[in-house]
Design a protein around this motif. Structure first.
Motif, PDB file in Angstrom:
ATOM      1  N   UNK A  83       0.795  -1.235   0.000  1.00 55.00           N
ATOM      2  CA  UNK A  83       0.000   0.000   0.000  1.00 55.00           C
ATOM      3  C   UNK A  83       0.821   1.275   0.000  1.00 55.00           C
ATOM      4  N   UNK A  84       2.148   1.161   0.143  1.00 56.82           N
ATOM      5  CA  UNK A  84       2.963   2.376   0.254  1.00 56.82           C
ATOM      6  C   UNK A  84       3.886   2.601  -0.945  1.00 56.82           C
ATOM      7  N   UNK A  85       4.125   1.567  -1.720  1.00 57.61           N
ATOM      8  CA  UNK A  85       5.058   1.748  -2.839  1.00 57.61           C
ATOM      9  C   UNK A  85       4.464   2.720  -3.863  1.00 57.61           C
ATOM     10  N   UNK A  86       5.244   3.722  -4.288  1.00 57.21           N
ATOM     11  CA  UNK A  86       4.712   4.731  -5.226  1.00 57.21           C
ATOM     12  C   UNK A  86       4.269   4.095  -6.539  1.00 57.21           C
ATOM     13  N   UNK A  87       3.209   4.622  -7.086  1.00 57.90           N
ATOM     14  CA  UNK A  87       2.689   4.113  -8.355  1.00 57.90           C
ATOM     15  C   UNK A  87       3.308   4.840  -9.538  1.00 57.90           C
ATOM     16  N   UNK A  88       3.892   5.987  -9.284  1.00 58.92           N
ATOM     17  CA  UNK A  88       4.422   6.826 -10.364  1.00 58.92           C
ATOM     18  C   UNK A  88       5.927   6.658 -10.502  1.00 58.92           C
ATOM     19  N   UNK A  89       6.404   6.762 -11.733  1.00 63.65           N
ATOM     20  CA  UNK A  89       7.857   6.740 -11.973  1.00 63.65           C
ATOM     21  C   UNK A  89       8.379   8.135 -12.335  1.00 63.65           C
ATOM     22  N   UNK A  90       7.488   9.124 -12.367  1.00 61.13           N
ATOM     23  CA  UNK A  90       7.921  10.493 -12.690  1.00 61.13           C
ATOM     24  C   UNK A  90       8.809  11.024 -11.562  1.00 61.13           C
ATOM     25  N   UNK A  91       9.946  11.589 -11.928  1.00 59.30           N
ATOM     26  CA  UNK A  91      10.877  12.124 -10.926  1.00 59.30           C
ATOM     27  C   UNK A  91      10.727  13.648 -10.896  1.00 59.30           C
ATOM     28  N   UNK A  92       9.820  14.128 -10.071  1.00 55.34           N
ATOM     29  CA  UNK A  92       9.570  15.568 -10.002  1.00 55.34           C
ATOM     30  C   UNK A  92      10.533  16.187  -8.997  1.00 55.34           C
ATOM     31  N   UNK A  93      11.455  17.005  -9.496  1.00 52.92           N
ATOM     32  CA  UNK A  93      12.502  17.561  -8.640  1.00 52.92           C
ATOM     33  C   UNK A  93      12.404  19.083  -8.598  1.00 52.92           C
ATOM     34  N   UNK A  94      12.566  19.641  -7.391  1.00 53.45           N
ATOM     35  CA  UNK A  94      12.561  21.093  -7.205  1.00 53.45           C
ATOM     36  C   UNK A  94      13.741  21.465  -6.320  1.00 53.45           C
ATOM     37  N   UNK A  95      14.572  22.378  -6.812  1.00 53.65           N
ATOM     38  CA  UNK A  95      15.591  22.927  -5.910  1.00 53.65           C
ATOM     39  C   UNK A  95      14.874  23.809  -4.892  1.00 53.65           C
ATOM     40  N   UNK A  96      15.565  24.190  -3.812  1.00 59.75           N
ATOM     41  CA  UNK A  96      14.938  25.046  -2.804  1.00 59.75           C
ATOM     42  C   UNK A  96      14.521  26.376  -3.423  1.00 59.75           C
TER      43      UNK A  96
END
Length: 602
Positions: A302-315
């Protein structure tokens, strides 16, 4: 291992010198406050001598509390930024000790106030009109009068507080210091010991064997010690039921909710509404099973992410995005967000010894500081807007209310922060064009809703059941708790208890069951926030203005009246139904994306 604080950019550290310019200033204030408390002790027995004494002792009580909070905030945040520095450990200990001294000094206040009749109070008001500034403060005390005991009885209960807290402390020590979990082999072939810290990370592994191994390792220990955990939980329940009876409440739940003047109907409405909407959770669980391509979905899936998109944000990107998204509230809100982001309210980076996690802190006379341990992820973008929501709520409250009303009820605490999260979700869904990113944002929202509204209500239902069982004379053995929890878990997730035998022990590892009817507020708060975010994004200027009025209200009125200013009646289920409608809409959209072939591994 992260480095110490010497490597951090100054602009990414919080400026605690705005509270006390030097540590010596703090030491001087601690000494002065300690002497002031010694002098204040002489007020015991004099609260109701005259209208003047009621006014002056009330004002003294509040003035010293205000100084104390500022003192405590500096010490605790200095300690949190690096817990390895012994000097700040000492300051934290001194701040905790003076808090205890304050409580002891003013232990007389409520029991003496209990003897004030309505007639004498009206006389005092006419003699000293300045008392009207504290009308709501006094009104709350009047409403609790029947639950305040004699001074001698109050002193007895206060003296027994360490004993009453023993079950919770025993749980903490057992769970965090004594228990050692087995080691497993991770996805890279490394042998790792399962810990509270890495358990969720292991449960999020893409390798199902790792998830199963971590899950079984964790619960094997709770199975082994189930009788001890049952005893600590049973004792805690008995303590709260005893204190509730002693204070003339019908139940421990009524006693806990009355602290924020919340009627039990709010709790019951949550349970009824969530149970009515469990088919939506079952739909999401089935979709998760389809996406993962499993014939037999288990609780450890129930916890493993379903998405493979790597959404990255610097500070820096996150600050820009947060400022842009929160501009929906208007100029007044935006100006304060800019101050928070530019005037060093935020301690951004991880360093050696720094407290983990994130929070918003501060006191009436300080900035509403934030602690982060920044990572360049979508989760941390959400964390930033969440903590900014808390800090802006605190800022508006302090700017618009006197100290006596310059804070807000715990019942309302998660609403402003989670409203910001929901607005960020709306904004991201509006701007993303590719299906893969959209899938990731929808998945993030649905998992958050599952973990907050459904899961926390499951906890609330379990908590209500065990307190009621104890009241009715049921012995809370591990067998009783296991069976109750397993049946509830099956009802919520639609996964059979026979196929998921380990989950029956999950109650043993939940620290919130020692918080005395706290968890339901996560669920009500998230649902109210979902409702409010929809009104703010799609509603009128009046909706935004009413929301800001709620942020400015502090504790100047009862919590349900304050949130009603924003347009939410939490005694009814409308706000819950509206939140579930948003969940269903987004679930339907995710189902459509899966039908298009946008799924894990795409």
């Amino acid at each position: 291992m992260s480095e110490n604080r010497s490597h951090l950019k100054q602009e990414e550290t919080w400026d605690l010198a705005t509270i006390f310019a030097t540590d010596q200033e703090w030491e001087n204030e601690w000494s002065d406050l300690s002497k002031a408390l010694d002098l204040a002790a002489s007020n015991a027995g004099h609260l109701l001598e005259s209208s003047h004494s009621l006014l002056t002792i009330t004002e003294l009580y509040l003035a010293l509390a205000r100084r104390l909070e500022k003192l405590y905030v500096y010490a605790s945040m200095k300690n949190d930024q690096d817990t390895t520095v012994s000097y700040y450990q000492e300051l934290q200990a001194k701040a905790t000790a003076i808090y205890a001294k304050f409580s002891q000094t003013f232990a007389f206040f409520e029991p003496e106030f209990r003897n004030l009749s309505e007639d004498l109070y009206q006389t005092f008001l006419s003699e000293s009109p300045e008392l009207k500034a504290y009308a709501h403060f006094y009104d709350k005390l009047f409403k609790q009068k029947e639950h305040v005991l004699s001074q001698k009885e109050e002193e007895l209960l206060a003296g027994a507080s360490e004993i009453f807290g023993a079950a919770s402390e025993t749980f903490d020590i057992l769970d965090n210091a004594d228990i050692v979990f087995p080691s497993i082999v991770d996805a890279e072939g490394n042998t790792v010991e399962v810990t509270h810290g890495n358990f969720i990370t292991l449960m999020e592994s893409k390798d199902r064997k790792v998830r199963q191994a971590a899950y079984e390792a964790m619960y094997s220990i709770y199975q082994q010690y189930q009788h001890t955990y049952a005893k600590t939980l049973q004792t805690n329940v008995k303590v709260n039921n005893f204190k509730a009876r002693t204070r003339h409440y019908r139940s421990a739940r009524q006693a806990a909710l009355s602290a924020n003047f919340i009627p039990e109907s709010v709790y019951d409405a949550l349970l009824v509404s969530v149970n009515k909407h469990l088919p939506l959770l079952h739909r999401y669980i089935r979709l998760r099973q389809d996406i993962l391509g499993l014939d037999d979905l288990k609780m450890y899936d129930l916890y493993t992410p379903l998405s493979t998109a790597d959404l990255s944000y610097s500070y820096e990107q996150a600050l820009e995005k947060a400022e842009s998204v929160l501009a929906v509230f208007g100029q007044e809100y935006t100006e304060r967000v800019r101050r928070a982001f530019r005037e060093r309210w935020i301690d951004v980076r991880e360093n050696k010894g720094k407290r983990s996690g994130a929070y918003s802190g501060g006191s009436y006379d300080t900035n509403a500081f934030m602690l982060l341990n920044w990572q360049d992820t979508l989760d941390y973008l959400f964390t930033l807007v969440h903590e900014t929501g808390h800090s802006l709520h605190s800022t508006f409250t302090r700017e618009n209310q006197p100290y006596v009303y310059g804070d807000y009820a715990i019942f309302l605490a998660e609403i402003a922060s989670t409203t910001n999260e929901n607005i960020l979700t709306e904004s991201l869904l509006k701007e993303v064009s590719d299906d893969k990113t959209r899938f990731a944002v929808l998945n993030h929202y649905l998992d958050g809703f599952k973990g907050t509204v459904f899961r926390q209500t499951q906890f609330a239902e379990f908590e209500q059941a065990i307190y009621q069982a104890d009241q009715e004379g049921e012995v809370l053995t591990s067998q009783f708790l296991n069976q109750l929890y397993a049946e509830l878990n099956e009802k919520y997730y639609g996964l059979s208890k026979e196929d998921n035998p380990d989950i029956q022990y999950e109650w043993a590892r939940i620290p919130h069951f020692y918080y005395n009817f706290y968890v339901y507020q996560y669920a009500t708060g998230f649902a109210a926030a979902s409702y409010l975010a929809d009104k703010i994004v799609h509603g009128s200027q009046e909706d935004k203005d009413r929301y800001l009025d709620y942020l400015k209200a502090g504790s100047s009125d009862y919590a349900l009246n304050v949130i009603a200013k924003a347009g939410v009646d939490m005694t009814k289920t409308d706000y819950l139904d509206a939140a579930f409608a948003v969940f269903e809409e987004r679930l339907t959209e995710l189902e459509a994306l899966v039908a298009k072939g946008v799924h894990r591994g795409s």
